[in-house]
Design a protein around this motif. Structure first.
Motif: not given
Length: 331
Positions: A162-170
């Protein structure tokens, strides 16, 4: 019964979690390729809105990504995939870009609506941990958010993923922000209630004193007249103007103290002392259409706590001090 905390173990676990999640983000960054630029192009050229969707932990991340996009110049909103099956899909149009977030890429609720999203004509960006997944294969652009392992000791709870997905979205939001030339003032318009909004959207005209609240005396006034005006208007100063209301100078309570210090042998006759002889000529001024934050900068630069506001012709139109800016929460 409350278990006793092992502080040393807690610190070790915390560092492990942070290290695993940092490695996950670095891994995603290392795998970025031309598909990321393709996704940015889809978002940049979207003539509708960006619809972000996911369920469970991915749903929480999707909500945050939608909020980040919306606050940085890209109209976006979150749609729950289960609710989309029961009417909310009507919010999606052919002009939209749909971002589907699912680590497995096999989330049933999301896959159920994908054929309809594609039939509507919306473009699809998928963020998954599996390039071979059903969601990835349906997407116009797939972004790989795979991680080596979760930070959960059991490798079960979505953490690093989820951290990786959030970073990609950012990363998507910031890349689009940059492509739009989205600046601080644009950001402030999306955040009018925050501190940045107040600093960037509050003008001098919004906080200055005007009319009867302005301390002002004519050039032929005495120091006594100026002292009376300073006391009455409670700004710690008064403007000195000519017959056309153009600013000639400023006289502050600090200037009064300096006048008294120069005449220690006897008390000066303040009624006979002309204000034009003791005022500061050519004071620092500001225009009413400048930002209040600029007034703060000038006051700090010139080490003053009051400022006169003048129009393009140099005529007095207002006055303010640091307390006005504090009250407006510009500082």
């Amino acid at each position: 019964m409350i278990a006793k905390i092992n502080e040393d173990r807690a610190m070790i676990l915390a560092r492990d979690v942070l290290g695993i999640e940092a490695d996950a983000v670095r891994g995603v960054a290392a795998r970025l390729d031309a598909r990321f630029a393709d996704a940015v192009a889809l978002l940049l050229h979207c003539t509708g809105r960006v619809v972000v969707s996911g369920i469970g932990k991915s749903g929480h991340i999707a909500r945050k990504v939608a909020a980040t996009l919306a606050s940085t110049g890209t109209p976006a909103f979150f749609v729950h995939p289960a609710e989309a099956s029961h009417g909310d899909l009507g919010m999606v149009t052919a002009d939209d870009v749909f971002i589907g977030m699912s680590y497995s890429g096999e989330t049933e609720e999301l896959l159920r609506i994908m054929p309809l999203v594609k039939r509507i004509g919306a473009h699809l960006i998928a963020i998954t941990g599996s390039p071979a997944s059903s969601l990835a294969r349906l997407a116009d652009v797939h972004l790989d958010g795979a991680v080596d392992k979760e930070a959960c000791p059991m490798n079960l709870a979505p953490t690093a993923s989820t951290t990786a997905a959030l970073a990609l979205g950012d990363a998507l939001a910031i890349a689009v922000l940059d492509a739009r030339d989205f600046g601080p003032e644009d950001f402030a318009r999306s955040h009018p209630g925050g501190a940045l909004g107040r600093r960037l959207l509050t003008f001098v005209r919004d906080v200055m004193r005007t009319g009867e609240q302005m301390p002002v005396v004519p050039a032929d006034a005495s120091v006594y007249d100026a002292l009376f005006e300073i006391t009455a208007k409670r700004l710690g100063m008064t403007a000195v103007v000519d017959a056309r209301n153009q600013v000639l100078g400023i006289f502050t309570d600090g200037d009064l103290r300096r006048v008294l210090e120069r005449t220690t042998d006897r008390m000066p006759d303040l009624r006979a002392l002309a204000i034009r002889d003791v005022m500061k000529s050519g004071p620092q001024t500001i225009a009413p259409d400048q930002l209040a934050a600029e007034a703060v900068r000038l006051m700090e630069a010139f080490r003053v706590s009051q400022m006169l506001v003048v129009d393009a012709a140099g005529r007095l139109v207002g006055a303010l001090n640091m307390h006005d800016l504090f009250r407006a929460k510009v500082i």
